[in-house]
Design a protein around this motif. Structure first.
Motif, PDB file in Angstrom:
ATOM      1  N   LEU A   1       0.993  -2.078   9.069  1.00 43.35           N
ATOM      2  CA  LEU A   1       2.067  -1.096   8.942  1.00 43.35           C
ATOM      3  C   LEU A   1       3.411  -1.744   9.224  1.00 43.35           C
ATOM      4  CD1 LEU A   1       0.364   1.869  10.865  1.00 43.35           C
ATOM      5  CD2 LEU A   1       0.237   1.323   8.430  1.00 43.35           C
ATOM      6  N   SER A   2       4.477  -1.010   8.990  1.00 43.49           N
ATOM      7  CA  SER A   2       5.825  -1.541   9.238  1.00 43.49           C
ATOM      8  C   SER A   2       6.039  -1.849  10.712  1.00 43.49           C
ATOM      9  CB  SER A   2       6.876  -0.533   8.761  1.00 43.49           C
ATOM     10  OG  SER A   2       6.703   0.711   9.415  1.00 43.49           O
ATOM     11  N   THR A   3       5.235  -1.230  11.586  1.00 40.57           N
ATOM     12  CA  THR A   3       5.340  -1.471  13.035  1.00 40.57           C
ATOM     13  C   THR A   3       4.579  -2.711  13.473  1.00 40.57           C
ATOM     14  OG1 THR A   3       3.411  -0.063  13.413  1.00 40.57           O
ATOM     15  CG2 THR A   3       5.581   0.996  13.475  1.00 40.57           C
ATOM     16  N   ARG A   4       3.968  -3.426  12.519  1.00 39.45           N
ATOM     17  CA  ARG A   4       3.146  -4.611  12.752  1.00 39.45           C
ATOM     18  C   ARG A   4       1.741  -4.259  13.229  1.00 39.45           C
ATOM     19  NH1 ARG A   4       5.486  -8.636   9.949  1.00 39.45           N
ATOM     20  NH2 ARG A   4       7.680  -8.898  10.478  1.00 39.45           N
ATOM     21  N   ARG A   5       1.463  -2.987  13.446  1.00 36.22           N
ATOM     22  CA  ARG A   5       0.105  -2.593  13.826  1.00 36.22           C
ATOM     23  C   ARG A   5      -0.807  -2.754  12.613  1.00 36.22           C
ATOM     24  NH1 ARG A   5      -2.505   1.129  17.416  1.00 36.22           N
ATOM     25  NH2 ARG A   5      -0.497   1.499  18.429  1.00 36.22           N
ATOM     26  N   ARG A   6      -1.996  -3.283  12.841  1.00 35.84           N
ATOM     27  CA  ARG A   6      -2.975  -3.432  11.773  1.00 35.84           C
ATOM     28  C   ARG A   6      -4.035  -2.351  11.913  1.00 35.84           C
ATOM     29  NH1 ARG A   6      -3.753  -9.679   9.856  1.00 35.84           N
ATOM     30  NH2 ARG A   6      -1.522 -10.155   9.696  1.00 35.84           N
TER      31      ARG A   6
ATOM     32  N   VAL B   1       0.862  -1.178   0.000  1.00 31.72           N
ATOM     33  CA  VAL B   1       0.000   0.000   0.000  1.00 31.72           C
ATOM     34  C   VAL B   1       0.900   1.231   0.000  1.00 31.72           C
ATOM     35  CG1 VAL B   1      -1.789   1.256   1.249  1.00 31.72           C
ATOM     36  CG2 VAL B   1      -1.785  -1.250   1.271  1.00 31.72           C
ATOM     37  N   PHE B   2       0.661   2.143  -0.944  1.00 33.15           N
ATOM     38  CA  PHE B   2       1.508   3.327  -1.101  1.00 33.15           C
ATOM     39  C   PHE B   2       0.689   4.600  -0.923  1.00 33.15           C
ATOM     40  CE2 PHE B   2       3.596  -0.003  -3.516  1.00 33.15           C
ATOM     41  CZ  PHE B   2       4.935   0.165  -3.197  1.00 33.15           C
ATOM     42  N   ASP B   3       1.359   5.650  -0.454  1.00 35.29           N
ATOM     43  CA  ASP B   3       0.729   6.971  -0.413  1.00 35.29           C
ATOM     44  C   ASP B   3       0.954   7.659  -1.758  1.00 35.29           C
ATOM     45  OD1 ASP B   3       3.283   8.074  -0.459  1.00 35.29           O
ATOM     46  OD2 ASP B   3       3.321   8.544   1.670  1.00 35.29           O
ATOM     47  N   PRO B   4       0.359   8.837  -2.000  1.00 34.69           N
ATOM     48  CA  PRO B   4       0.491   9.480  -3.317  1.00 34.69           C
ATOM     49  C   PRO B   4       1.923   9.831  -3.703  1.00 34.69           C
ATOM     50  CG  PRO B   4      -1.337  10.447  -2.088  1.00 34.69           C
ATOM     51  CD  PRO B   4      -0.590   9.567  -1.132  1.00 34.69           C
ATOM     52  N   SER B   5       2.827   9.942  -2.701  1.00 34.04           N
ATOM     53  CA  SER B   5       4.219  10.275  -2.988  1.00 34.04           C
ATOM     54  C   SER B   5       5.045   9.061  -3.383  1.00 34.04           C
ATOM     55  CB  SER B   5       4.855  10.945  -1.768  1.00 34.04           C
ATOM     56  OG  SER B   5       4.154  12.119  -1.424  1.00 34.04           O
ATOM     57  N   GLY B   6       4.433   7.869  -3.322  1.00 35.36           N
ATOM     58  CA  GLY B   6       5.158   6.660  -3.676  1.00 35.36           C
ATOM     59  C   GLY B   6       5.826   5.981  -2.508  1.00 35.36           C
ATOM     60  N   ASP B   7       5.596   6.452  -1.291  1.00 33.28           N
ATOM     61  CA  ASP B   7       6.169   5.820  -0.107  1.00 33.28           C
ATOM     62  C   ASP B   7       5.258   4.701   0.375  1.00 33.28           C
ATOM     63  OD1 ASP B   7       8.341   7.605  -0.041  1.00 33.28           O
ATOM     64  OD2 ASP B   7       7.147   9.092   1.053  1.00 33.28           O
ATOM     65  N   GLN B   8       5.854   3.540   0.662  1.00 38.18           N
ATOM     66  CA  GLN B   8       5.057   2.410   1.129  1.00 38.18           C
ATOM     67  C   GLN B   8       4.646   2.622   2.575  1.00 38.18           C
ATOM     68  OE1 GLN B   8       6.572  -1.496   0.242  1.00 38.18           O
ATOM     69  NE2 GLN B   8       5.380  -2.473   1.856  1.00 38.18           N
ATOM     70  N   VAL B   9       3.353   2.398   2.858  1.00 36.68           N
ATOM     71  CA  VAL B   9       2.857   2.566   4.223  1.00 36.68           C
ATOM     72  C   VAL B   9       2.532   1.234   4.881  1.00 36.68           C
ATOM     73  CG1 VAL B   9       1.980   4.872   3.783  1.00 36.68           C
ATOM     74  CG2 VAL B   9       0.481   2.912   3.418  1.00 36.68           C
ATOM     75  N   GLY B  10       2.391   0.175   4.108  1.00 38.35           N
ATOM     76  CA  GLY B  10       2.077  -1.122   4.704  1.00 38.35           C
ATOM     77  C   GLY B  10       1.697  -2.131   3.644  1.00 38.35           C
ATOM     78  N   ARG B  11       1.082  -3.244   4.104  1.00 40.38           N
ATOM     79  CA  ARG B  11       0.641  -4.309   3.201  1.00 40.38           C
ATOM     80  C   ARG B  11      -0.771  -4.749   3.564  1.00 40.38           C
ATOM     81  NH1 ARG B  11       4.100  -6.393  -0.288  1.00 40.38           N
ATOM     82  NH2 ARG B  11       6.310  -5.861  -0.092  1.00 40.38           N
ATOM     83  N   VAL B  12      -1.520  -5.184   2.543  1.00 41.97           N
ATOM     84  CA  VAL B  12      -2.884  -5.651   2.757  1.00 41.97           C
ATOM     85  C   VAL B  12      -2.856  -7.014   3.426  1.00 41.97           C
ATOM     86  CG1 VAL B  12      -5.045  -6.326   1.629  1.00 41.97           C
ATOM     87  CG2 VAL B  12      -3.745  -4.363   0.770  1.00 41.97           C
ATOM     88  N   ARG B  13      -3.590  -7.137   4.543  1.00 37.47           N
ATOM     89  CA  ARG B  13      -3.669  -8.413   5.242  1.00 37.47           C
ATOM     90  C   ARG B  13      -5.065  -9.022   5.210  1.00 37.47           C
ATOM     91  NH1 ARG B  13       1.133  -9.741   4.345  1.00 37.47           N
ATOM     92  NH2 ARG B  13       2.767  -8.799   5.650  1.00 37.47           N
TER      93      ARG B  13
ATOM     94  N   THR C   1      -5.134   7.911  -0.567  1.00 37.81           N
ATOM     95  CA  THR C   1      -5.141   9.373  -0.570  1.00 37.81           C
ATOM     96  C   THR C   1      -4.010   9.938   0.274  1.00 37.81           C
ATOM     97  OG1 THR C   1      -6.606   9.459   1.362  1.00 37.81           O
ATOM     98  CG2 THR C   1      -7.639   9.444  -0.824  1.00 37.81           C
ATOM     99  N   GLY C   2      -3.378   9.085   1.098  1.00 36.79           N
ATOM    100  CA  GLY C   2      -2.318   9.546   1.987  1.00 36.79           C
ATOM    101  C   GLY C   2      -2.807   9.864   3.381  1.00 36.79           C
ATOM    102  N   VAL C   3      -4.132   9.850   3.590  1.00 32.99           N
ATOM    103  CA  VAL C   3      -4.706  10.131   4.910  1.00 32.99           C
ATOM    104  C   VAL C   3      -5.026   8.807   5.587  1.00 32.99           C
ATOM    105  CG1 VAL C   3      -6.562  11.263   6.165  1.00 32.99           C
ATOM    106  CG2 VAL C   3      -5.695  12.273   4.049  1.00 32.99           C
ATOM    107  N   LEU C   4      -4.323   8.493   6.670  1.00 37.99           N
ATOM    108  CA  LEU C   4      -4.498   7.230   7.374  1.00 37.99           C
ATOM    109  C   LEU C   4      -4.826   7.473   8.833  1.00 37.99           C
ATOM    110  CD1 LEU C   4      -1.479   5.110   6.032  1.00 37.99           C
ATOM    111  CD2 LEU C   4      -3.855   4.980   5.296  1.00 37.99           C
ATOM    112  N   ASN C   5      -5.747   6.694   9.347  1.00 39.95           N
ATOM    113  CA  ASN C   5      -6.002   6.668  10.785  1.00 39.95           C
ATOM    114  C   ASN C   5      -5.240   5.465  11.340  1.00 39.95           C
ATOM    115  OD1 ASN C   5      -7.053   6.253  13.396  1.00 39.95           O
ATOM    116  ND2 ASN C   5      -9.017   7.169  12.833  1.00 39.95           N
TER     117      ASN C   5
END
Length: 443
Positions: A52-57, A18-30, A76-80
């Motif tokens: 997320l990279s912190t293992r938080r879902r 999962v990527f934000d609009p800038s191309g930075d990876q924020v996590g993976r779909v589980r 969209t880049g907006v994550l809770n």
């Protein structure tokens, strides 16, 4: 993702980035989160469970997904980033729907669900499950790999053969998934209400018992509950919010329009209000505090802090792109406000308003600064409700800018908020007959 896009099989989404609009990876779909519906109606796809990279879902609503393509999800880049918690009416696709036994409606034969496909509904932002990929015969056809992907297994029925015939069928062609009409809890009731507009659903909730109202509210997703709360009387709002867990109450407040959320917070005891504000995103909490500083029946107390704001060098094309946002109310989409930087409220110097109709009449490359309606006097934040109402009546407006003494745009008042404060407090008790029969006999 554009309307009319091809269907996507959920097995292709397991573990993708999962990527934000800038191309930075924020996590993976589980996983994917769906809500089942009465009878054989396809489930709605609410969103994705993202690790997320912190293992938080966390939960990523489909309204925050702008594209699914080339083995990746774009947001969209907006994550809770609050931890995902499954609700009673929600089902996890990988965890609960795949690899289960269901029946074919036509033959009654039992089959194993291997995969589901999802699609975005035409001209809408909603997604739903539409197809089911099944295998006849018994036995597990897949196991879950360490990365969450599904790995094919040989058929365990003997003789080294794999399971029987596979086929893809409509969701309505299988039974064993959907909610039964006599189902308990709020699920069947919710499914009945699903097609109602927020104002109509609010009217239904208002006339339910307190217990039933709490059950339905708990089962609604955050965005839907936020839309409904905005339409309820203050007493009902406070009651429902008080029965939610504090983390979820903060999420729902964030999903509400800022002015409505601020009005609701103002009705709460001080200690409860501060706890909820501390749980909200800092930017949202700051908007709430700023709005609560104004008197209730003034332009500042009525305004939203999220109008469409553009800089002078923006073009008509830029403005129309912002107006197309389906999350905007029709009143807020009726005009854009041109301001010098910064373009977040409170903005830099307010320059003027450009009306939607004017945007439609000029070429896309035209600068909005050349189209300004700068003769219209904006509202002051302390303007009382009668002055605000008079402004709308005099100039036939559906939204109006609110500007402080320094010339900065603070927000915009919309006509619906003015009406809410001018109508009698019990106006929601009135039953409106909008049927053709009612219109014909004048009722």
């Amino acid at each position: 993702m554009a309307a009319g896009a091809p269907r996507i099989f959920v097995s292709h989404l397991a573990g993708i980035a999962v990527f934000d609009p800038s191309g930075d990876q924020v996590g993976r779909v589980r996983d994917l989160v769906v809500v089942l519906r009465v009878g054989r109606r396809p489930p709605r796809l609410l969103g994705l469970v993202v690790e997320l990279s912190t293992r938080r879902r966390i939960f990523l609503p489909m309204t925050r997904v702008t594209g699914i393509e080339s083995g990746q999800v774009i947001t969209t880049g907006v994550l809770n980033v609050r931890r995902f918690e499954q609700r009673p009416t929600e089902r996890l696709v990988f965890g609960e729907l795949l690899d289960r036994r269901v029946g074919l409606v036509e033959t009654g034969e039992e089959v194993t669900v291997l995969d589901l496909s999802v699609r975005q509904l035409p001209a809408r932002r909603e997604w739903e499950v539409d197809k089911v990929f099944v295998r006849k015969g018994r036995g597990g056809a897949f196991r879950r790999g360490g990365d969450g992907r599904r790995v094919a297994l040989p058929w365990r029925g003997g003789s080294g053969r794999r399971a029987g015939e596979t086929l893809t069928v409509e969701w309505s062609a299988v039974t064993g998934f959907s909610l039964e009409e006599q189902g308990q809890g709020a699920e069947s009731l919710l499914a009945t209400f699903e097609q109602l507009r927020p104002a109509d659903l609010a009217n239904v909730l208002h006339h339910l018992s307190a217990k039933r109202r709490a059950e339905v509210a708990a089962a609604l997703d955050d965005d839907r509950l936020a839309d409904v709360l905005e339409q309820l009387p203050e007493d009902d709002q406070v009651e429902i919010l008080g029965k939610l867990k504090e983390d979820r109450a903060a999420d729902v407040l964030e999903a509400m329009d800022p002015d409505d959320a601020a009005d609701l917070l103002a009705e709460l005891p001080e200690d409860e209000k501060e706890r909820l504000l501390s749980l909200m995103q800092p930017a949202d909490a700051a908007d709430m505090r700023r709005l609560m500083a104004y008197e209730d029946r003034t332009a500042g107390g009525l305004m939203t802090t999220e109008p469409i704001v553009l800089r002078p060098d923006a073009t008509v094309a830029d403005a129309l792109a912002r107006v197309r946002n389906p999350d905007l109310s029709p009143a807020l989409a009726a005009q854009v406000y041109v301001c010098r930087s910064p373009d977040e409220t409170p903005t830099g110097t307010y320059l003027g308003t450009v009306h939607f109709q004017r945007l439609l009449r000029d070429p896309p490359y035209t600068l909005v600064s050349s189209l300004l309606d700068d003769d219209l006097q904006p509202l002051a934040p302390d303007a009382p409700l009668p002055v605000v109402a008079g402004f709308f009546a005099t100039y036939d407006m559906v939204a109006a800018p609110v500007v402080d003494e320094s010339g900065s745009l603070l927000g915009a008042v919309t006509v619906d908020d003015v009406l809410d404060h001018m109508l009698p407090e019990d106006w929601r008790e009135t039953e409106f007959d909008l049927t053709e029969e009612g219109a014909a006999d004048g009722s």
